[in-house]
Write a protein that holds these residues in place. Sequence first.
Motif, short mmCIF file in Angstrom:
data_model
loop_
_atom_site.label_atom_id
_atom_site.label_comp_id
_atom_site.label_asym_id
_atom_site.label_seq_id
_atom_site.Cartn_x
_atom_site.Cartn_y
_atom_site.Cartn_z
N GLN A 17 0.83 -1.20 0.00
CA GLN A 17 0.00 0.00 0.00
C GLN A 17 0.87 1.25 0.00
O GLN A 17 1.90 1.29 0.68
CB GLN A 17 -0.91 0.04 1.24
CG GLN A 17 -2.01 -0.98 1.26
CD GLN A 17 -2.94 -0.77 2.45
OE1 GLN A 17 -2.64 -0.02 3.37
NE2 GLN A 17 -4.09 -1.42 2.42
N LEU A 18 0.47 2.27 -0.76
CA LEU A 18 1.06 3.60 -0.69
C LEU A 18 0.04 4.53 -0.07
O LEU A 18 -1.06 4.71 -0.60
CB LEU A 18 1.47 4.10 -2.08
CG LEU A 18 2.54 3.28 -2.82
CD1 LEU A 18 2.92 3.95 -4.14
CD2 LEU A 18 3.79 3.09 -1.97
N ARG A 19 0.40 5.13 1.07
CA ARG A 19 -0.51 5.98 1.83
C ARG A 19 -0.04 7.43 1.84
O ARG A 19 1.17 7.70 1.90
CB ARG A 19 -0.59 5.47 3.27
CG ARG A 19 -1.24 4.12 3.43
CD ARG A 19 -2.72 4.25 3.61
NE ARG A 19 -3.38 2.98 3.90
CZ ARG A 19 -4.62 2.87 4.32
NH1 ARG A 19 -5.34 3.98 4.51
NH2 ARG A 19 -5.17 1.70 4.56
N ASP A 20 -1.01 8.36 1.81
CA ASP A 20 -0.71 9.78 1.98
C ASP A 20 -0.51 10.03 3.48
O ASP A 20 -1.41 9.76 4.29
CB ASP A 20 -1.86 10.63 1.45
CG ASP A 20 -1.54 12.11 1.56
OD1 ASP A 20 -1.74 12.68 2.65
OD2 ASP A 20 -1.10 12.68 0.55
N VAL A 21 0.68 10.52 3.84
CA VAL A 21 1.00 10.68 5.26
C VAL A 21 0.14 11.75 5.91
O VAL A 21 -0.31 11.60 7.05
CB VAL A 21 2.51 10.99 5.43
CG1 VAL A 21 2.83 11.34 6.87
CG2 VAL A 21 3.36 9.83 4.94
N ALA A 22 -0.10 12.85 5.22
CA ALA A 22 -0.86 13.97 5.81
C ALA A 22 -2.29 13.55 6.13
O ALA A 22 -2.82 13.86 7.21
CB ALA A 22 -0.85 15.16 4.86
N SER A 23 -2.95 12.86 5.21
CA SER A 23 -4.36 12.53 5.40
C SER A 23 -4.59 11.09 5.82
O SER A 23 -5.66 10.75 6.33
CB SER A 23 -5.13 12.78 4.09
OG SER A 23 -4.66 11.90 3.07
N GLY A 24 -3.59 10.23 5.62
CA GLY A 24 -3.74 8.81 5.93
C GLY A 24 -4.50 8.05 4.89
O GLY A 24 -4.75 6.84 5.05
N THR A 25 -4.91 8.70 3.80
CA THR A 25 -5.70 8.04 2.77
C THR A 25 -4.84 7.13 1.89
O THR A 25 -3.63 7.35 1.73
CB THR A 25 -6.42 9.06 1.89
OG1 THR A 25 -5.45 9.94 1.31
CG2 THR A 25 -7.40 9.87 2.71
N LEU A 26 -5.49 6.12 1.31
CA LEU A 26 -4.82 5.19 0.41
C LEU A 26 -4.65 5.82 -0.96
O LEU A 26 -5.63 6.27 -1.56
CB LEU A 26 -5.64 3.89 0.31
CG LEU A 26 -5.09 2.82 -0.64
CD1 LEU A 26 -3.75 2.29 -0.13
CD2 LEU A 26 -6.10 1.68 -0.80
N ARG A 27 -3.42 5.84 -1.44
CA ARG A 27 -3.17 6.35 -2.80
C ARG A 27 -3.22 5.21 -3.82
O ARG A 27 -3.90 5.30 -4.84
CB ARG A 27 -1.81 7.03 -2.86
CG ARG A 27 -1.74 8.39 -2.20
CD ARG A 27 -0.35 8.97 -2.36
NE ARG A 27 -0.26 10.35 -1.90
CZ ARG A 27 0.87 11.05 -1.86
NH1 ARG A 27 2.01 10.50 -2.26
NH2 ARG A 27 0.86 12.30 -1.42
N HIS A 28 -2.45 4.15 -3.55
CA HIS A 28 -2.35 3.07 -4.52
C HIS A 28 -2.18 1.73 -3.81
O HIS A 28 -1.52 1.65 -2.77
CB HIS A 28 -1.16 3.27 -5.47
CG HIS A 28 -1.14 4.58 -6.19
ND1 HIS A 28 -2.05 4.92 -7.16
CD2 HIS A 28 -0.30 5.66 -6.05
CE1 HIS A 28 -1.78 6.13 -7.60
NE2 HIS A 28 -0.73 6.61 -6.94
N ASN A 29 -2.75 0.69 -4.41
CA ASN A 29 -2.46 -0.69 -4.06
C ASN A 29 -1.56 -1.27 -5.15
O ASN A 29 -1.94 -1.26 -6.33
CB ASN A 29 -3.74 -1.53 -3.97
CG ASN A 29 -4.45 -1.35 -2.64
OD1 ASN A 29 -3.79 -1.19 -1.60
ND2 ASN A 29 -5.77 -1.39 -2.65
N LEU A 30 -0.38 -1.75 -4.76
CA LEU A 30 0.56 -2.31 -5.72
C LEU A 30 0.45 -3.83 -5.65
O LEU A 30 0.81 -4.46 -4.65
CB LEU A 30 1.99 -1.86 -5.40
CG LEU A 30 2.18 -0.35 -5.17
CD1 LEU A 30 3.65 -0.03 -4.90
CD2 LEU A 30 1.66 0.44 -6.36
N THR A 31 -0.07 -4.42 -6.71
CA THR A 31 -0.28 -5.87 -6.76
C THR A 31 0.54 -6.48 -7.88
O THR A 31 0.90 -5.81 -8.84
CB THR A 31 -1.76 -6.20 -6.98
OG1 THR A 31 -2.18 -5.63 -8.24
CG2 THR A 31 -2.62 -5.62 -5.86
#
Length: 849
Positions: free
Chosen positions: A275-289
């Motif tokens: 998972q790639l997460r936005d640190v400021a908001s905690g939201t998920l940016r991308h799932n790398l599969t």
Amino acid sequence: MLSVKILPRALATSLFLLLAVASPGVAQESLSKDLPVRVQARLGWGTVRAVQYSPDGARLAVGGSAGIWLFDAHTLDAVSLLPGHPDPVTRMAFSPDGRTLASAGEDGSIRLWNMDADTLRHTLELPNWVAKLVFSPDGRTLASVGGSTIYLWDVATGSLRYTLQSQTNMAFSPDSRTLASVNKATDIVYLWDVTTDSLSFRRTLQSPDSISRVMFSPDGQILATSRGSDNTVRLWDMDTGKLRHTLKNTGDVSSIAFSPDGHTLAIVGRNWLIQLRDVASGTLRHNLTGHTGRASRIAFSPDGHTLASADAAGSIRLWDVDTGTLRHDLQGHTDWVWNLTFSPDGRTLVSAGEVGPVRLWDVDTGKLRHALLQRHTDGVYSLVFSPDGRTLASASKESVLLWDVVTGTPRHALEHPYWIKNIAFSPDSRILASGSSYYSTDNDYTDNIVRLWDVTTGALRHALEDHVERVTNIGFSPDGRTFASGSADSTVRLWNVATGALQQTLAHPDWVAKLVFSPDGQTLASGSGDGTVYLWDVVTGTLRHTLEGHTYWVSSMAFSPDGRTLASVGGSVHLWDVATGTLRHVLEGGPYSVSVVAFSPDGHTLANAHEKATVRLWDVTTGTLRHTLESSPQVGWNYGVAFSPDSRTLASASHGTVRLWDVTTGTLQQTLENSTGTAVAFSPDGRTLASGRWDGTVLLWDVVPASAAGDFHNLVNNPDGRWAIWKSGKMVTAIFNSPRSPVQYYARQNPQPQFVLPTDLRPASQVPHTVTGTPVQKDRTPVPNAQPVTFDLTIGTNGEVRYVDNAKVDDLGYVSYRVQLTWQTNEAQVMQPTLEKGETSESGTDRDR
């Protein structure tokens, strides 16, 4: 680097130039200084456990069983070897300024190295194995974690500053002012002020779940904590100590990493998802599969735009951080990848795994740039010289390396997907056979295939695939036309070497344990799991004799050189008459089982090695015991024995050492220390012994004493070097080794020979030679950033070895060099020995230079 003349073939295997390298430009003195006495060469780099770039990207450090190899990161030349750790190096870290390298070994010690001079600064002793090694960002403190304790060391003095008990993990803040640690019992994160003389407590962070990892964001404003088993990563505000975000993953968390700008957090789950997460908001940016095995390592590029991820199956993927798309899929590793490191400029990715070489990848193109350190990743279990003596094959867990005997460099790395226990050369030295053979109830460690390789090119000629269970033993017929393989599928198969076609299948009532051809190639002996030995007609495939009497499975067999006697091991040792199939002698000996047998080349003596460091020598004709060769029981299991070609010496390999025995008297001739032998083999001329090691390297030992040897006599109290000479007929081979020689001084200010050769070793005509060496200081340490230098020396017909006074010695100080030369003597010459100047006395200038 050194200028080397290759030995003539007759002497090629007697002296190997002490090379342990596969690349040019090596600082030879630094690479050979840790070799045991009488070792000619170390083949291989050892197992690799840690890889680190220096902060400026100029050097690449590779740590493992042989020590720490330092490479020029641009040319990939090995420039130094830092020995010292008695056990493999497992952790490394460069200080932020790159002037200090910290290394930790399995022995529990930490060593601090001066990277300006490649010398040891401090040794830090610890009671526990080191699990983590980290410099503070200001480079003043080194933190190590081991045995649930954190140790903080002063880098300048090597002294211990603080000890934090019951702490399992730690991280420094980017400003070096705060240390975060995790209490093992309470899972509370403690924040410590490390700027004061006494460590002071600042704050705690109380997580509702247990914590195993802590990591600061690059700006120090956020601390990330995670625990693998609860699928959760928490982000904490360092100003307030409050929880900012709770990030849920879909699987157990195995690793986390901040991007260099601190805006993105990568989270690796054990479910193969990243998972790639936005640190400021905690939201998920991308799932790398896309990984087909559990992701084991991740690393951000220095610019933060690329994420590298590796999995347990050996796949490496490069991802675009902004879009989450796959850029490149890097294939080459076949097993677990445990190290991913970007170069400081971000253009190169270094990967290292359980199997195969260290690989350097071009980040832009995804292509492989270099395969560095062709190596064994486990102990060396088999060693075989080619019949012509030019090639040495060494087999380890999943690889076979073919070594050039003259230069000591690897020719080819033959990678197997499974464990290799059997290798054999064809009689003409052109083919190497290898078989996977490792017992496993589910066959996970064998593919039941025998491979025939072209020794010259390293290419696979044939894959012999008819066996349905593991291959237990292999061998070529003496004429090289037929190849035999035995298997746990209870068959022996005979193959046509030229075509790879199956010729015959010989059925056993039980699994095939051993097989061996008779010297004339007419008979094949096969030993069974039920203790029975069968003698087969190779041409017709018919059974000649069934030899019964063993109480255990047949673990070893050997024909006598004349082919009339077969020795077999199955609990005890039996000697059989090959023509009639009758039992001649039963050799009983000792309470321990016999692991291997070998005939001496003259056929008069049989050696059997016991599991508890004992070897027995038997008279083949009478079956009587000649000698019992006892070693200390502490050295452990005997892994093999080998006779010298003249039958006068026996080498035995045990877990602790290699020993050389006099066959006639049974006395111990030599103990080769630091050999940790796993396998032994003599070169065809008997002048070199190869011994395998648990660390994946091979040592080549000079087992023939030099004809003459001595010191460089220009400094009596502290000789500047050693020389040794071997003579065969009129051919002379010499090695001159000087760790520090004042070349200009003895070429110009005080011209005198370095030494004078004995009369019978002097050349028939003057021998000139240009030497390449390394500038060193008076204390023999390398001059920082110095380039190699050249100078000339001569060996005169009067035996004097001198440096030549010419422009090359202008401003030339101390030089370290090692060189090998060959020449012919003129034994008809009558020369009087020349007295060396300063041999019996030296001036104050000499002594103080």
